[in-house]
Design a protein around this motif. Structure first.
Motif, PDB file in Angstrom:
ATOM      1  N   THR A 195      19.619   9.203 113.750  1.00 45.53           N
ATOM      2  CA  THR A 195      19.737   7.881 114.361  1.00 45.53           C
ATOM      3  C   THR A 195      18.697   6.890 113.867  1.00 45.53           C
ATOM      4  OG1 THR A 195      20.670   8.899 116.355  1.00 45.53           O
ATOM      5  CG2 THR A 195      19.814   6.649 116.549  1.00 45.53           C
ATOM      6  N   GLY A 196      17.435   7.249 113.935  1.00 43.04           N
ATOM      7  CA  GLY A 196      16.384   6.308 113.542  1.00 43.04           C
ATOM      8  C   GLY A 196      16.473   5.919 112.084  1.00 43.04           C
ATOM      9  N   GLN A 197      16.642   6.919 111.209  1.00 46.09           N
ATOM     10  CA  GLN A 197      16.747   6.628 109.782  1.00 46.09           C
ATOM     11  C   GLN A 197      17.987   5.805 109.476  1.00 46.09           C
ATOM     12  OE1 GLN A 197      16.411  10.268 107.445  1.00 46.09           O
ATOM     13  NE2 GLN A 197      14.937  11.124 108.904  1.00 46.09           N
ATOM     14  N   PHE A 198      19.092   6.121 110.151  1.00 46.54           N
ATOM     15  CA  PHE A 198      20.335   5.408 109.898  1.00 46.54           C
ATOM     16  C   PHE A 198      20.206   3.928 110.264  1.00 46.54           C
ATOM     17  CE2 PHE A 198      24.434   3.756 111.318  1.00 46.54           C
ATOM     18  CZ  PHE A 198      25.234   4.039 110.223  1.00 46.54           C
ATOM     19  N   LYS A 199      19.630   3.649 111.422  1.00 46.93           N
ATOM     20  CA  LYS A 199      19.515   2.245 111.841  1.00 46.93           C
ATOM     21  C   LYS A 199      18.561   1.471 110.932  1.00 46.93           C
ATOM     22  CE  LYS A 199      20.878   2.779 116.657  1.00 46.93           C
ATOM     23  NZ  LYS A 199      20.527   2.618 118.089  1.00 46.93           N
ATOM     24  N   ALA A 200      17.507   2.114 110.493  1.00 45.64           N
ATOM     25  CA  ALA A 200      16.602   1.455 109.546  1.00 45.64           C
ATOM     26  C   ALA A 200      17.338   1.168 108.238  1.00 45.64           C
ATOM     27  CB  ALA A 200      15.379   2.342 109.298  1.00 45.64           C
ATOM     28  N   MET A 202      20.573   0.662 107.908  1.00 43.12           N
ATOM     29  CA  MET A 202      21.515  -0.440 108.143  1.00 43.12           C
ATOM     30  C   MET A 202      20.825  -1.790 107.979  1.00 43.12           C
ATOM     31  SD  MET A 202      24.592   0.769 108.684  1.00 43.12           S
ATOM     32  CE  MET A 202      24.131   1.890 107.347  1.00 43.12           C
ATOM     33  N   LYS A 203      19.598  -1.894 108.439  1.00 43.68           N
ATOM     34  CA  LYS A 203      18.848  -3.148 108.269  1.00 43.68           C
ATOM     35  C   LYS A 203      18.567  -3.414 106.799  1.00 43.68           C
ATOM     36  CE  LYS A 203      16.592  -2.980 112.811  1.00 43.68           C
ATOM     37  NZ  LYS A 203      15.289  -2.884 113.549  1.00 43.68           N
ATOM     38  N   GLN A 204      18.211  -2.369 106.075  1.00 44.61           N
ATOM     39  CA  GLN A 204      17.946  -2.520 104.646  1.00 44.61           C
ATOM     40  C   GLN A 204      19.214  -2.926 103.900  1.00 44.61           C
ATOM     41  OE1 GLN A 204      16.561   1.069 102.763  1.00 44.61           O
ATOM     42  NE2 GLN A 204      16.128   0.070 100.816  1.00 44.61           N
ATOM     43  N   LEU A 205      20.324  -2.272 104.214  1.00 46.40           N
ATOM     44  CA  LEU A 205      21.590  -2.585 103.567  1.00 46.40           C
ATOM     45  C   LEU A 205      22.046  -3.997 103.903  1.00 46.40           C
ATOM     46  CD1 LEU A 205      23.947  -1.564 101.844  1.00 46.40           C
ATOM     47  CD2 LEU A 205      24.957  -0.595 103.931  1.00 46.40           C
ATOM     48  N   SER A 206      21.831  -4.423 105.139  1.00 45.00           N
ATOM     49  CA  SER A 206      22.162  -5.794 105.530  1.00 45.00           C
ATOM     50  C   SER A 206      21.381  -6.799 104.694  1.00 45.00           C
ATOM     51  CB  SER A 206      21.856  -6.017 107.013  1.00 45.00           C
ATOM     52  OG  SER A 206      22.715  -5.280 107.845  1.00 45.00           O
ATOM     53  N   SER A 207      20.089  -6.533 104.527  1.00 46.92           N
ATOM     54  CA  SER A 207      19.233  -7.452 103.782  1.00 46.92           C
ATOM     55  C   SER A 207      19.647  -7.549 102.325  1.00 46.92           C
ATOM     56  CB  SER A 207      17.779  -6.994 103.905  1.00 46.92           C
ATOM     57  OG  SER A 207      16.929  -7.795 103.119  1.00 46.92           O
ATOM     58  N   VAL A 208      19.903  -6.399 101.711  1.00 42.15           N
ATOM     59  CA  VAL A 208      20.225  -6.379 100.280  1.00 42.15           C
ATOM     60  C   VAL A 208      21.592  -6.987 100.013  1.00 42.15           C
ATOM     61  CG1 VAL A 208      20.715  -4.836  98.347  1.00 42.15           C
ATOM     62  CG2 VAL A 208      18.720  -4.432  99.771  1.00 42.15           C
ATOM     63  N   SER A 209      22.550  -6.698 100.877  1.00 42.26           N
ATOM     64  CA  SER A 209      23.914  -7.189 100.657  1.00 42.26           C
ATOM     65  C   SER A 209      24.110  -8.630 101.097  1.00 42.26           C
ATOM     66  CB  SER A 209      24.909  -6.298 101.404  1.00 42.26           C
ATOM     67  OG  SER A 209      24.733  -6.418 102.811  1.00 42.26           O
ATOM     68  N   THR A 214      27.071  -5.561 111.897  1.00 44.59           N
ATOM     69  CA  THR A 214      27.167  -5.566 113.358  1.00 44.59           C
ATOM     70  C   THR A 214      28.288  -4.678 113.866  1.00 44.59           C
ATOM     71  OG1 THR A 214      28.609  -7.509 113.284  1.00 44.59           O
ATOM     72  CG2 THR A 214      26.222  -7.894 113.528  1.00 44.59           C
ATOM     73  N   ASP A 215      29.166  -4.233 112.964  1.00 40.70           N
ATOM     74  CA  ASP A 215      30.303  -3.394 113.347  1.00 40.70           C
ATOM     75  C   ASP A 215      30.781  -2.648 112.111  1.00 40.70           C
ATOM     76  OD1 ASP A 215      31.620  -5.352 111.849  1.00 40.70           O
ATOM     77  OD2 ASP A 215      32.373  -6.391 113.622  1.00 40.70           O
ATOM     78  N   ILE A 216      31.851  -1.866 112.262  1.00 42.06           N
ATOM     79  CA  ILE A 216      32.313  -1.044 111.146  1.00 42.06           C
ATOM     80  C   ILE A 216      32.862  -1.891 110.013  1.00 42.06           C
ATOM     81  CG2 ILE A 216      34.666  -0.695 112.018  1.00 42.06           C
ATOM     82  CD1 ILE A 216      32.396   1.960 110.352  1.00 42.06           C
ATOM     83  N   GLU A 217      33.503  -3.011 110.347  1.00 34.48           N
ATOM     84  CA  GLU A 217      34.061  -3.867 109.301  1.00 34.48           C
ATOM     85  C   GLU A 217      32.966  -4.484 108.439  1.00 34.48           C
ATOM     86  OE1 GLU A 217      34.998  -3.983 112.487  1.00 34.48           O
ATOM     87  OE2 GLU A 217      37.047  -3.154 112.317  1.00 34.48           O
ATOM     88  N   SER A 218      31.887  -4.926 109.051  1.00 33.67           N
ATOM     89  CA  SER A 218      30.799  -5.532 108.266  1.00 33.67           C
ATOM     90  C   SER A 218      30.046  -4.462 107.471  1.00 33.67           C
ATOM     91  CB  SER A 218      29.850  -6.322 109.165  1.00 33.67           C
ATOM     92  OG  SER A 218      29.351  -5.540 110.239  1.00 33.67           O
ATOM     93  N   LEU A 219      29.989  -3.233 107.999  1.00 36.50           N
ATOM     94  CA  LEU A 219      29.384  -2.152 107.219  1.00 36.50           C
ATOM     95  C   LEU A 219      30.191  -1.889 105.949  1.00 36.50           C
ATOM     96  CD1 LEU A 219      27.576   0.253 106.557  1.00 36.50           C
ATOM     97  CD2 LEU A 219      28.904   1.610 108.205  1.00 36.50           C
ATOM     98  N   LEU A 220      31.498  -1.800 106.090  1.00 32.81           N
ATOM     99  CA  LEU A 220      32.337  -1.570 104.914  1.00 32.81           C
ATOM    100  C   LEU A 220      32.242  -2.732 103.934  1.00 32.81           C
ATOM    101  CD1 LEU A 220      35.521  -0.004 106.578  1.00 32.81           C
ATOM    102  CD2 LEU A 220      33.667   1.178 105.379  1.00 32.81           C
ATOM    103  N   ALA A 221      32.134  -3.938 104.447  1.00 34.45           N
ATOM    104  CA  ALA A 221      31.998  -5.105 103.568  1.00 34.45           C
ATOM    105  C   ALA A 221      30.681  -5.055 102.809  1.00 34.45           C
ATOM    106  CB  ALA A 221      32.096  -6.389 104.388  1.00 34.45           C
TER     107      ALA A 221
END
Length: 469
Positions: A195-200, A202-209, A214-221
């Motif tokens: 959990t902790g590593q995954f959420k960290a 997600m923040k890194q992936l959000s920043s780079v991309s 915020t949801d599964i659709e934005s993760l796939l995007a």
């Protein structure tokens, strides 16, 4: 230096036909090393290594495991001891590694590229260390010099989706002849149970991309944007290191809502990690198919078993093992699901448990076709199975259950620039197997016929499979 015959010219070649096959059809072919863990920065900067310990012992968990088994103190393995003391400790224990593949690999790597064909031990260690350290300062022993020496046509590195690939870009813009291609390795985006590593992440992936997840659709995007970025940087390969493939490939509407809430919550766990991983991985595989990529699945490792040492040293430090996971139904279900929409791209599956060899080799036969030669590949013996018996068992399973003539051959899966001797090791074993069967009448006694198959396995199949021609 005093020479011997530790690795003779006919090493592992036990019949005259094998010698002919190796020398005329395998020895001098280029290498397509389509999966390894070499650092792109060291290639881009054409690094020269300070000493033999730096290039040979640092990061090599195969050697670390051997040293621990023989009672070496951790300070002389991964600790603060000097490089020379670490090397001399290794030299002293090499004689005790007989019948472990480390014994052959060690002396093959000393012979090529260093020209040393005498035993490494306590008596020879200091002289060998000094000799190799002197050679390492020459241009031919830089990272690019070594890749050129070994005739490496392509290096497939292993890269996180968040990597900026600046070193791949630098290499691509240089005059260096070897192709250094990134491979898309999105494991961290699947491990929602951490959990902790995954959420960290997600923040890194959000920043780079540049896409807020915020949801599964934005993760796939976000993941798709990184796939496109990798593709723009000459990537055409993905890789996944999983215990086993997921058994579920979809998320319910309730689970999708749960995932969105999970991202917002400071704590808590996601209720169905397997379904999450299966859904995200399936969507990624559809993208790989759209782009015509090769996807790889390294399956079966039971990682980080020694929790005490994991807490001290972290992952990839020599405390992983062969797992006994149940793969057949998961392989069948995962690939079968993709076949429903004809979205299964070229695929290589790697097995770590020798008990599963025949099952893995048989499984690829279920999903070939479509007019594509060798679309599904049973990957080479890797990790604990990249030794002589493991290589022979993989080749025999593939021969019996499929078409070994389609096989894309060996890879290093290594962090060391000296590991390319493993391709020679593989080629010698392959030629010995074919040569023996030619001489006993099991295969046609036709050098050109069988020689072409040997050459294809060693190089030309991989060249075609990865579109390097």
């Amino acid at each position: 230096m005093k020479q011997g015959s530790v690795i003779p010219e006919d090493f592992l070649l036990n019949n005259e036909t094998a010698k002919k096959l190796f020398n005329d059809y395998a020895r001098d072919l280029p290498i397509v090393d389509y999966h390894n863990h070499l650092p792109p920065q060291e290639i881009a900067e054409n690094k020269k290594f300070v000493n033999l310990t730096e290039i040979w012992l640092k990061g090599d968990h195969y050697k670390w495991r051997g040293m621990r088994a023989l009672g070496v103190d951790e300070d002389l393995i991964t600790g603060a001891a000097s490089d020379e003391d670490k090397f001399m400790t290794w030299a002293k224990i090499v004689p005790a590694t007989v019948r472990n593949p480390l014994f052959h690999w060690t002396h093959m790597e000393l012979k090529d590229p260093f020209g040393i064909n005498s035993y490494l031990n306590a008596d020879s260690g200091a002289e060998i260390y000094a000799h190799c350290n002197e050679l390492l300062q020459q241009d031919g022993f830089s990272t690019q010099g070594l890749l050129t020496h070994y005739k490496v046509k392509m290096v497939g590195t292993t890269d996180d989706p968040c990597d900026d690939l600046k070193y791949h870009k630098q290499i691509g813009e240089s005059s260096f002849a070897t192709k250094v291609k990134p491979s898309f390795r999105p494991d961290k985006a699947l491990l929602i149970d951490k959990t902790g590593q995954f959420k960290a992440y997600m923040k890194q992936l959000s920043s780079v991309s540049g896409i807020e997840i915020t949801d599964i659709e934005s993760l796939l995007a976000a993941l798709r944007s990184r796939v496109d970025f990798f593709a723009a940087h000459n990537c055409s390969i993905s890789d996944h290191g999983l215990s086993a493939l997921p058994a579920v490939y979809s998320l319910t509407d309730a689970e999708k809502r749960e995932f969105a809430a999970f991202l917002k919550s400071p704590d808590g766990v996601f209720s169905n990690p397997d379904a999450f991983a299966g859904y995200v991985l399936t969507e990624l595989c559809k993208v790989y198919n759209e782009l015509g990529w090769v996807q790889q699945f390294h399956l079966g490792a039971l990682r980080n078993n020694n929790l005490g040492m994991f807490n001290k040293l972290g992952p990839d430090t020599g405390f992983d093992s062969i797992g006994d996971f149940k793969h057949a139904e998961r392989l069948s279900g995962f690939f079968g699901n993709l076949s429903l929409t004809d979205e299964l791209t070229k695929t290589i599956i790697y097995n770590l448990n020798p008990a599963d060899n025949e099952m893995f080799a048989a499984m690829i036969g279920n999903f070939g076709g479509g007019g594509m030669k060798g679309k599904m590949q049973y990957g080479s013996g890797w990790w604990f199975l990249d030794q002589k018996e493991g290589i022979e068992r993989q080749l025999n399973a593939l021969s019996n259950m499929g078409m070994v003539s389609n096989f894309v051959g060996m890879l290093t899966d290594s962090r060391s620039f000296l590991s390319y001797s493993r391709h020679e090791y593989f080629r010698r074993i392959l030629c010995n197997m074919f040569g023996a069967e030619m001489e006993n009448g099991q295969l046609p006694d036709d050098e050109k016929w069988i020689g072409k198959i040997v050459s294809d396995i060693c190089y030309y199949n991989a060249e075609a499979y990865f579109n390097l021609g």
